[in-house]
Scaffold this motif. Structure first.
Motif: not given
Ligand SMILES: CC(C)(COP(=O)(O)OP(=O)(O)OC[C@H]1O[C@@H](n2cnc3c(N)ncnc32)[C@H](O)[C@@H]1OP(=O)(O)O)[C@@H](O)C(=O)NCCC(=O)NCCS
Length: 360
Positions: A92, A98, A103
């Motif tokens: 990313v 974050r 994920t």
């Protein structure tokens, strides 16, 4: 933050905007680690690997926020029916981290790996030497050094996702001119040590027909004979056809392969091989496979082949001064050869593995 994850359709001919944007993300991520563009690839250079999927399956994912591609993920696994492992990687862009995008990418890759029957997934994190703090906790596998920084964001990410460290790999680099003058002596000395049982045979790109079957055997050993520490690895099936397919992929990408093989005189079979890949448009070379079959070890063939191939590189492409190689941290024999050829550590990668639970 709202984002979407989608599979990238592989453009059959030429390029697509999405495929290019995803490659651009990959290039930013490599440059973030190594602070150079040695590993930046154009879409045309990666496309051949996606077009011919007969032997190696690949899936590419893009993560977007609005129209902007901010992340990419890939999944790769052997086409062998009994294979149980797959490789995955998620990345990313720094300004989009974050928010759960990494994920989401990883979960989708894992879901697809499991759907293909590959429940053991392997990923990696890369750490340049300068980014490994000496005063913070470092992680290791059951063998090799403890050098993977526990605090790195990539380490925290994969551990939070249930991966454990299965192997530490070194990224090494040498400068051709620093070893160039010694190569003829190393080649002569190792040739003498290996007696008169072997010939060293060189080729560029295309394997000589008569060596295809025994090179295929050697390539199968490359998958399972090299040290794997705590990683589970699959056997690979290599045939002359698969070797030709791989040669075509490299050629279509614009890459050249300088290959050297030690051929056993009495059987005419490949006893070992080593390949340098010259990525299109770059100023470096990459040392990929080097293998000596177990029956032929202890005759200095590894050093002989590597030194002979570096000499071939100096003749073919003297402008490619930096040579990279990647080795398992516990691979003492190979590391000794690389030390002799003045390779130096520039970083480490952590190879991480996780078993995806099977649904009841
Ligand atoms: C690793 C990477 C993919 C994470 O992407 P991301 O979009 O930030 O990931 P997420 O937001 O889903 O983070 C998930 C969890 O990872 C952990 N994590 C990620 N970055 C972290 C950091 N800087 N510090 C502490 N924990 C971190 C946390 O547990 C985080 O959950 P939280 O935000 O609820 O605390 C991204 O940093 C990256 O692209 N790095 C380079 C590529 C790479 O190393 N990939 C790893 C192999 S797959």
């Amino acid at each position: 933050m709202r984002f979407t994850i989608e599979e990238v359709t592989i453009p059959e001919r030429g390029d697509s905007e999405l495929f290019s944007a995803v490659q651009e993300v990959a290039n930013v991520l490599e440059a973030e680690v190594w602070r150079n563009d040695d590993f930046a690839l154009t879409p045309a250079m990666v496309l051949p690997d996606y077009l011919d999927q007969r032997f190696q399956r690949r899936v590419l994912l893009a993560a977007r926020i609005g129209d902007r591609v901010v992340g990419r993920g890939w999944l790769g696994y052997g086409a062998e029916a009994d294979a149980t492992t797959a490789s995955v990687n998620a990345g990313v862009l720094p300004d989009a981290r974050r928010h759960g995008i990494g994920t989401a990418l990883l979960e989708e890759l894992e879901r697809r790996a499991a759907a293909a029957g590959r429940h053991t997934v392997t990923t990696f994190t890369q750490h340049a030497l300068a980014d490994i703090p000496q005063d913070e906790p470092l992680l290791g596998a059951s063998v090799g050094e403890r050098v993977i920084p526990a605090g790195a964001e990539s380490t925290r990410f994969v551990r939070a996702r249930g991966y454990s460290l299965g192997q530490v790999e070194r990224t090494n680099r040498c400068v051709l001119d620093e070893i160039r003058a010694e190569l003829p002596n190393i080649v002569a000395a190792t040739a003498e040590r290996s007696g008169d049982e072997y010939d060293v045979v060189h080729w560029v790109d295309r394997t000589p027909d008569q060596l295809l079957p025994s090179l295929a055997v050697a390539r199968e050993h490359m998958a399972t004979d090299i040290p794997a520490a705590d990683l589970e690895v699959d056997a690979e099936v290599w045939t002359p056809e698969r070797i030709r397919s791989r040669e075509r992929q490299l050629a279509d990408a614009g890459d050249r392969a300088l290959v050297v093989a030690a051929v056993h005189r009495s059987s005419g079979a490949v006893a070992g091989y080593s390949e340098l890949v010259l990525t299109a448009g770059k100023q470096h070379a990459e040392q990929w496979d080097t293998l000596v079959l177990s029956a032929h070890r202890g005759h200095a063939l590894g050093l002989w082949m590597k030194a002979a191939n570096l000499l071939a590189l100096a003749e073919h492409a003297p402008g490619r001064q930096r040579v990279y190689t990647w080795n398992a941290d516990e691979n003492a024999h190979m590391l000794r050869i690389n030390d002799r050829l003045r390779f130096r550590i520039i970083g480490y990668s952590g190879e991480w593995q996780r078993t995806i639970p099977r649904r009841a």
